[in-house]
Design an enzyme around this catalytic site. Structure first.
Site, PDB file in Angstrom:
ATOM      1  N   HIS A 176       0.852  -1.194   0.000  1.00  0.00           N
ATOM      2  CA  HIS A 176       0.000   0.000   0.000  1.00  0.00           C
ATOM      3  C   HIS A 176       0.887   1.242   0.000  1.00  0.00           C
ATOM      4  CE1 HIS A 176      -3.267   2.626   0.460  1.00  0.00           C
ATOM      5  NE2 HIS A 176      -3.580   2.465   1.736  1.00  0.00           N
ATOM      6  N   HIS A 232      -2.275  -1.528 -10.415  1.00  0.00           N
ATOM      7  CA  HIS A 232      -3.190  -0.936  -9.446  1.00  0.00           C
ATOM      8  C   HIS A 232      -4.484  -1.724  -9.471  1.00  0.00           C
ATOM      9  CE1 HIS A 232      -5.668   2.038  -7.336  1.00  0.00           C
ATOM     10  NE2 HIS A 232      -4.541   2.605  -6.945  1.00  0.00           N
ATOM     11  N   ASP A 245       3.026   5.964  -7.135  1.00  0.00           N
ATOM     12  CA  ASP A 245       4.267   5.746  -6.389  1.00  0.00           C
ATOM     13  C   ASP A 245       5.502   5.797  -7.286  1.00  0.00           C
ATOM     14  OD1 ASP A 245       3.112   5.371  -3.840  1.00  0.00           O
ATOM     15  OD2 ASP A 245       2.530   3.342  -4.389  1.00  0.00           O
TER      16      ASP A 245
END
Length: 380
Positions: free
Chosen positions: A226, A265, A316
């Protein structure tokens, strides 16, 4: 007996509740906060404005923003007792654990924090006390554990400028650095019922207090699947080191069916709506610094992953490079995520308490059939 529905593993594809907070348009690769497109928010708003939006459901007018900024700046300092506790804790702990410790202490220190009292006014008061302190907690818990002098918040700076200043212990070199961090905070602020947000809602649904819900969410965000992914992305890029090694590195990962951090994702199958903004702003700073190799390596990885695996980068991926260019310690990448996402968590906690029903799913039992207990002396 009513018919029951068995969800997929990980609750994939399950709609758990209604929300006003954010909406992902998967096909269009768009993300909205309370109806506002994140591209518009990044282009036209500060993080303080987006925080106000999360707390109230509307963007502030000029006077409302000024009032919020005054309260936010006033509440940045940590209690002396919390600083002393941090100074006495082991220095080898995980940065996210120092955040949980800090949030839990602040919940104890709030003498008006009563279990079961979760009105809108109470939750807003707690949020306005806690949110401004998180940047100070992130920066100085890191500095304490690395034997560095404390950096007190500068109340004359904006939220993002002050946060960058405390993390690095030096002033921003240019306005682009501040804007890059600010954009990342806006993009990380909220993302529907992700793991940490859902955790905060589960805790809030028991009518536990705001601080407990935030602390639990931090625990969920600590996991590398996460919040920890941005740190792992930068470690991967540093391991690759140069553009000429990027393709071989990635193909070896693919051949061994290893996870490539920063790609894929659960929701976005055709690309993360947040990646473009972060990538372009990061490239601008890289060119300004004459340090483009991290984006060059990233471009090779992205091209192969998209063309051969059909897997796109998530936020990210470009955020890791951006933070590295900002000279932010890698250990702080996930805590930065907390500083942003607490705004979304707060919006969801408020929403949960407005129309609450305890979140309590059932499980499909697949364990042993009924058995009898043999006396201890007869067990083999």
């Amino acid at each position: 007996m009513s018919e029951k529905f068995k969800a997929k593993k990980g609750l994939d594809g399950i709609i758990a509740d209604d929300t006003h907070v954010s909406h992902v348009e998967v096909e269009e690769k768009r993300l909205h906060y309370f109806g506002y497109d994140i591209n518009d928010l990044c282009a036209n708003c500060s993080f303080e404005e987006v925080t106000y939006l999360m707390l109230h459901g509307e963007l502030p007018n000029w006077m409302q923003l000024k009032d919020y900024q005054q309260v936010e700046a006033h509440n940045r300092n940590l209690p002396t007792e919390l600083v002393e506790i941090l100074q006495r804790t082991p220095k080898y702990g995980h940065p996210m654990d120092y955040l949980k410790l800090g949030v839990d202490y602040l919940g104890i220190a709030d003498d008006h924090n009563k279990v079961g009292e979760n009105s809108l006014a109470i939750n807003l008061r707690k949020a306005l006390w806690l949110i401004p302190k998180l940047p100070t907690l992130v920066a100085n818990s890191y500095r304490i554990t690395h034997d560095m002098p404390l950096v007190l918040p500068d109340h004359s700076k904006s939220f993002s400028e002050n946060f960058l200043y405390m993390m690095r212990g030096k002033e921003a070199e240019n306005e682009l650095e501040i804007k890059l961090l600010e954009a990342s905070l806006i993009l990380y602020a909220e993302h529907s019922f992700n793991a940490s947000t859902f955790t905060s809602r589960v805790v809030a649904s028991t009518l536990s207090d705001y601080y407990s819900a935030i602390s639990a969410a931090i625990g969920a965000l600590k996991g590398p699947l996460h919040g920890g992914a941005n740190e792992q992305v930068m470690h991967m890029l540093l391991e690759i080191g140069s553009v000429d090694k990027a393709e071989a590195f990635l193909r070896d990962k693919i051949a061994n069916k290893a996870k490539v951090m920063g790609f894929g994702h659960r929701i976005y199958r055709k690309g993360d709506s947040r990646v473009g903004i972060m990538t372009e702003m990061g490239k601008e700073l890289a060119e300004k610094k004459g340090l483009t190799k991290w984006h060059d390596i990233s471009a090779v990885l992205e091209k192969i992953m998209v063309e051969e695996k059909g897997i796109f980068p998530n936020l990210d991926f470009p955020a890791a490079t951006a933070y590295y260019l900002l000279d932010i310690p890698i250990e702080l990448y996930t805590p930065i995520f907390v500083v942003a996402r607490i705004t979304g968590w707060t919006a969801h906690i408020i929403e949960q308490h407005e129309d609450n029903r305890i979140i309590r799913p059932e499980a499909n039992y697949i364990g042993p059939a009924k058995r009898t207990v043999n006396p201890l002396k007869s067990r083999k």
